[in-house]
Design a protein around this motif. Structure first.
Motif, PDB file in Angstrom:
ATOM      1  N   LEU A 119      -3.215   4.441  -3.225  1.00 49.74           N
ATOM      2  CA  LEU A 119      -3.582   3.260  -2.447  1.00 49.74           C
ATOM      3  C   LEU A 119      -2.359   2.863  -1.637  1.00 49.74           C
ATOM      4  N   THR A 120      -2.468   2.899  -0.307  1.00 44.49           N
ATOM      5  CA  THR A 120      -1.348   2.565   0.566  1.00 44.49           C
ATOM      6  C   THR A 120      -1.609   1.223   1.228  1.00 44.49           C
ATOM      7  N   PHE A 121      -0.604   0.341   1.164  1.00 43.64           N
ATOM      8  CA  PHE A 121      -0.712  -1.002   1.724  1.00 43.64           C
ATOM      9  C   PHE A 121       0.257  -1.157   2.896  1.00 43.64           C
ATOM     10  N   ALA A 122      -0.041  -2.091   3.786  1.00 43.91           N
ATOM     11  CA  ALA A 122       0.860  -2.403   4.894  1.00 43.91           C
ATOM     12  C   ALA A 122       2.204  -2.849   4.311  1.00 43.91           C
ATOM     13  N   GLY A 123       3.286  -2.552   5.023  1.00 37.25           N
ATOM     14  CA  GLY A 123       4.613  -2.969   4.573  1.00 37.25           C
ATOM     15  C   GLY A 123       5.212  -2.055   3.532  1.00 37.25           C
ATOM     16  N   ASP A 124       4.796  -0.810   3.486  1.00 37.14           N
ATOM     17  CA  ASP A 124       5.368   0.195   2.590  1.00 37.14           C
ATOM     18  C   ASP A 124       5.047   0.007   1.116  1.00 37.14           C
ATOM     19  N   GLY A 125       4.019  -0.741   0.776  1.00 36.95           N
ATOM     20  CA  GLY A 125       3.597  -0.861  -0.620  1.00 36.95           C
ATOM     21  C   GLY A 125       2.604   0.228  -0.960  1.00 36.95           C
ATOM     22  N   ALA A 126       2.633   0.681  -2.207  1.00 40.76           N
ATOM     23  CA  ALA A 126       1.699   1.721  -2.629  1.00 40.76           C
ATOM     24  C   ALA A 126       1.491   1.676  -4.132  1.00 40.76           C
ATOM     25  N   LEU A 127       0.307   2.099  -4.548  1.00 39.74           N
ATOM     26  CA  LEU A 127      -0.006   2.324  -5.952  1.00 39.74           C
ATOM     27  C   LEU A 127      -0.448   3.770  -6.082  1.00 39.74           C
ATOM     28  N   ARG A 128       0.104   4.460  -7.071  1.00 34.69           N
ATOM     29  CA  ARG A 128      -0.293   5.845  -7.347  1.00 34.69           C
ATOM     30  C   ARG A 128      -0.900   5.867  -8.738  1.00 34.69           C
ATOM     31  N   LEU A 129      -2.169   6.261  -8.810  1.00 34.73           N
ATOM     32  CA  LEU A 129      -2.903   6.272 -10.066  1.00 34.73           C
ATOM     33  C   LEU A 129      -3.138   7.713 -10.495  1.00 34.73           C
ATOM     34  N   THR A 130      -2.619   8.083 -11.644  1.00 34.09           N
ATOM     35  CA  THR A 130      -2.899   9.395 -12.202  1.00 34.09           C
ATOM     36  C   THR A 130      -4.244   9.282 -12.903  1.00 34.09           C
ATOM     37  N   VAL A 131      -5.218  10.122 -12.499  1.00 33.04           N
ATOM     38  CA  VAL A 131      -6.566  10.029 -13.053  1.00 33.04           C
ATOM     39  C   VAL A 131      -6.973  11.331 -13.735  1.00 33.04           C
ATOM     40  N   GLU A 132      -7.739  11.183 -14.793  1.00 32.26           N
ATOM     41  CA  GLU A 132      -8.288  12.339 -15.489  1.00 32.26           C
ATOM     42  C   GLU A 132      -9.373  13.002 -14.644  1.00 32.26           C
ATOM     43  N   ALA A 133     -10.154  12.158 -13.968  1.00 33.64           N
ATOM     44  CA  ALA A 133     -11.201  12.614 -13.047  1.00 33.64           C
ATOM     45  C   ALA A 133     -11.453  11.472 -12.077  1.00 33.64           C
ATOM     46  N   LEU A 134     -11.864  11.808 -10.871  1.00 32.39           N
ATOM     47  CA  LEU A 134     -12.106  10.791  -9.846  1.00 32.39           C
ATOM     48  C   LEU A 134     -13.392  10.037 -10.164  1.00 32.39           C
ATOM     49  N   ASP A 135     -13.269   8.724 -10.281  1.00 29.67           N
ATOM     50  CA  ASP A 135     -14.418   7.847 -10.536  1.00 29.67           C
ATOM     51  C   ASP A 135     -14.084   6.489  -9.935  1.00 29.67           C
ATOM     52  N   VAL A 136     -14.554   6.266  -8.716  1.00 29.95           N
ATOM     53  CA  VAL A 136     -14.242   5.044  -7.969  1.00 29.95           C
ATOM     54  C   VAL A 136     -15.544   4.367  -7.581  1.00 29.95           C
ATOM     55  N   SER A 137     -15.578   3.039  -7.690  1.00 31.53           N
ATOM     56  CA  SER A 137     -16.759   2.304  -7.247  1.00 31.53           C
ATOM     57  C   SER A 137     -16.340   1.133  -6.366  1.00 31.53           C
ATOM     58  N   LEU A 138     -17.248   0.767  -5.464  1.00 31.19           N
ATOM     59  CA  LEU A 138     -17.058  -0.372  -4.566  1.00 31.19           C
ATOM     60  C   LEU A 138     -18.345  -1.172  -4.584  1.00 31.19           C
ATOM     61  N   LYS A 139     -18.218  -2.445  -4.950  1.00 33.44           N
ATOM     62  CA  LYS A 139     -19.410  -3.290  -5.050  1.00 33.44           C
ATOM     63  C   LYS A 139     -19.121  -4.651  -4.423  1.00 33.44           C
ATOM     64  N   ASP A 140     -19.953  -5.045  -3.454  1.00 31.68           N
ATOM     65  CA  ASP A 140     -19.845  -6.387  -2.879  1.00 31.68           C
ATOM     66  C   ASP A 140     -20.308  -7.396  -3.917  1.00 31.68           C
ATOM     67  N   VAL A 141     -19.536  -8.491  -4.080  1.00 35.10           N
ATOM     68  CA  VAL A 141     -19.862  -9.471  -5.118  1.00 35.10           C
ATOM     69  C   VAL A 141     -20.115 -10.875  -4.565  1.00 35.10           C
ATOM     70  N   THR A 142     -19.991 -11.059  -3.249  1.00 39.19           N
ATOM     71  CA  THR A 142     -20.329 -12.342  -2.633  1.00 39.19           C
ATOM     72  C   THR A 142     -21.141 -12.070  -1.370  1.00 39.19           C
ATOM     73  N   ARG A 143     -21.633 -13.136  -0.789  1.00 36.81           N
ATOM     74  CA  ARG A 143     -22.275 -13.021   0.516  1.00 36.81           C
ATOM     75  C   ARG A 143     -21.175 -12.894   1.572  1.00 36.81           C
ATOM     76  N   PRO A 144     -21.474 -12.225   2.676  1.00 37.99           N
ATOM     77  CA  PRO A 144     -20.482 -12.136   3.754  1.00 37.99           C
ATOM     78  C   PRO A 144     -20.128 -13.527   4.290  1.00 37.99           C
ATOM     79  N   TYR A 145     -18.917 -13.651   4.792  1.00 48.27           N
ATOM     80  CA  TYR A 145     -18.462 -14.891   5.406  1.00 48.27           C
ATOM     81  C   TYR A 145     -17.702 -14.544   6.686  1.00 48.27           C
ATOM     82  N   ARG A 146     -17.659 -15.484   7.601  1.00 49.35           N
ATOM     83  CA  ARG A 146     -16.969 -15.252   8.878  1.00 49.35           C
ATOM     84  C   ARG A 146     -15.494 -14.983   8.611  1.00 49.35           C
ATOM     85  N   ALA A 147     -14.977 -13.933   9.225  1.00 47.72           N
ATOM     86  CA  ALA A 147     -13.564 -13.586   9.067  1.00 47.72           C
ATOM     87  C   ALA A 147     -12.704 -14.751   9.554  1.00 47.72           C
ATOM     88  N   PRO A 148     -11.764 -15.244   8.736  1.00 45.42           N
ATOM     89  CA  PRO A 148     -10.950 -16.392   9.137  1.00 45.42           C
ATOM     90  C   PRO A 148     -10.244 -16.212  10.473  1.00 45.42           C
TER      91      PRO A 148
END
Length: 156
Positions: A119-148
């Motif tokens: 996971l690469t973030f702006a400003g040179d931040g990063a997370l490196r996750l060692t995984v046994e197998a790839l298993d990623v999920s993405l779930k929306d949990v609120t209603r959309p809202y106008r971008a600030p």
């Protein structure tokens, strides 16, 4: 017979997607590009082998943007089967740091299905996750809202 979901299946409904290979992950990566979160919204649970991020993601899939303007939605990005987490450029003690997600990549090991999720973030931040197998999920949990900002993210 099953069919892959088409773009029109996304409509205005909340997303609930999973990735078990690099090609699937590219879809989730595209949908979470420019997501923002505070460091406090990252939860590492080593006993569960799970890293979860509560993000404010830009709705790149939104076809009604010209009607109602740019929108964001709170989404839960979860990576399972995580064996180890390493960070760079992110102070875990500073819980108020704002992170902007630029990309998610998967590097397979020589012995699939294990590898690393980066996971690469702006400003040179990063997370490196060692995984046994790839298993990623993405779930929306609120209603959309106008971008600030009222704007579509751009990279110059």
């Amino acid at each position: 017979m099953t069919q892959d979901a088409g773009f029109e299946d996304g409509r205005e409904r909340p997303l609930n997607l999973g990735a078990e290979d690099g090609e699937d992950l590219k879809v989730i990566a595209a949908l979470t590009q420019d997501a923002v979160l505070e460091a406090r919204d990252v939860s590492w649970r080593p006993k569960e082998r799970r890293l979860a991020l509560l993000v404010n993601r830009f709705r790149w899939e939104d076809r009604g943007m010209e009607r109602h303007g740019p929108e964001r939605v709170r989404s839960l990005l979860v990576i399972d089967n995580v064996l180890k987490v390493a960070s760079q450029g992110i102070d875990p003690k500073d819980r108020e740091t704002v992170l902007s997600l630029l990309s998610i990549d998967f590097e397979a090991d020589a012995e699939p299905p294990s590898g690393a999720v980066l996971l690469t973030f702006a400003g040179d931040g990063a997370l490196r996750l060692t995984v046994e197998a790839l298993d990623v999920s993405l779930k929306d949990v609120t209603r959309p809202y106008r971008a600030p900002s009222g704007k579509v993210p751009s990279h110059e």
